[in-house]
Design a protein around this motif. Structure first.
Motif, PDB file in Angstrom:
ATOM      1  N   LEU A  44      34.328  46.605  47.830  1.00 30.25           N
ATOM      2  CA  LEU A  44      34.253  45.250  48.365  1.00 30.25           C
ATOM      3  C   LEU A  44      33.913  44.214  47.307  1.00 30.25           C
ATOM      4  O   LEU A  44      34.063  43.022  47.543  1.00 30.25           O
ATOM      5  N   SER A  45      33.473  44.641  46.159  1.00 31.54           N
ATOM      6  CA  SER A  45      33.180  43.684  45.096  1.00 31.54           C
ATOM      7  C   SER A  45      34.454  43.159  44.434  1.00 31.54           C
ATOM      8  O   SER A  45      34.421  42.143  43.758  1.00 31.54           O
ATOM      9  N   PHE A  47      38.111  41.431  44.608  1.00 31.91           N
ATOM     10  CA  PHE A  47      38.785  40.463  45.479  1.00 31.91           C
ATOM     11  C   PHE A  47      39.965  41.082  46.220  1.00 31.91           C
ATOM     12  O   PHE A  47      40.126  40.878  47.425  1.00 31.91           O
ATOM     13  N   ASN A  49      40.492  44.050  47.181  1.00 32.42           N
ATOM     14  CA  ASN A  49      40.067  44.946  48.252  1.00 32.42           C
ATOM     15  C   ASN A  49      39.560  44.182  49.467  1.00 32.42           C
ATOM     16  O   ASN A  49      39.753  44.612  50.601  1.00 32.42           O
ATOM     17  N   ARG A  50      38.923  43.036  49.242  1.00 32.69           N
ATOM     18  CA  ARG A  50      38.504  42.204  50.364  1.00 32.69           C
ATOM     19  C   ARG A  50      39.718  41.638  51.097  1.00 32.69           C
ATOM     20  O   ARG A  50      39.739  41.582  52.329  1.00 32.69           O
ATOM     21  N   LEU A  53      41.172  44.453  53.090  1.00 35.95           N
ATOM     22  CA  LEU A  53      40.352  44.697  54.272  1.00 35.95           C
ATOM     23  C   LEU A  53      40.677  43.697  55.374  1.00 35.95           C
ATOM     24  O   LEU A  53      40.877  44.081  56.530  1.00 35.95           O
ATOM     25  N   CYS A  54      40.763  42.429  55.036  1.00 38.36           N
ATOM     26  CA  CYS A  54      41.082  41.398  56.036  1.00 38.36           C
ATOM     27  C   CYS A  54      42.479  41.593  56.606  1.00 38.36           C
ATOM     28  O   CYS A  54      42.684  41.480  57.818  1.00 38.36           O
TER      29      CYS A  54
END
Length: 96
Positions: A44-45, A47, A49-50, A53-54
């Motif tokens: 999650l650190s 970008f 991967n975030r 995830l969204c």
């Protein structure tokens, strides 16, 4: 004169096939969300991967709606095979 251009077998196929593809999409999106959140917590650190995830979470919601297909459609709707719901369930599916 035929009112609806599809026969009964075609309407059944149009109703049943999205259940399977929606279920597979839910499995795939759930696996991605689970992997990012629980397997690789440090992911999650980053970008990208975030963003992944969204995107996977939104796809999960959309896949649930797609997988439900005609189930939430009101029972008395003409030419809809597999309609089991009411107007409330139909409105909930629209919001997914």
């Amino acid at each position: 004169m035929q009112i609806f251009p599809y026969n009964q077998a075609q309407m059944m196929a149009f109703s049943i096939i999205p259940h399977f593809s929606g279920f597979l999409s839910v499995l795939g999106s759930s696996a991605i969300v689970h992997h990012i959140l629980f397997v690789r917590r440090k992911a999650l650190s980053m970008f990208q991967n975030r963003v992944m995830l969204c995107m996977s979470f939104m796809d999960l919601l959309q896949s649930i709606g797609f997988g439900l297909s005609t189930i939430p459609v009101p029972r008395d709707t003409p030419f809809v095979y597999g309609a089991l719901g009411n107007t409330t369930t139909c409105e909930i599916q629209v919001k997914l």
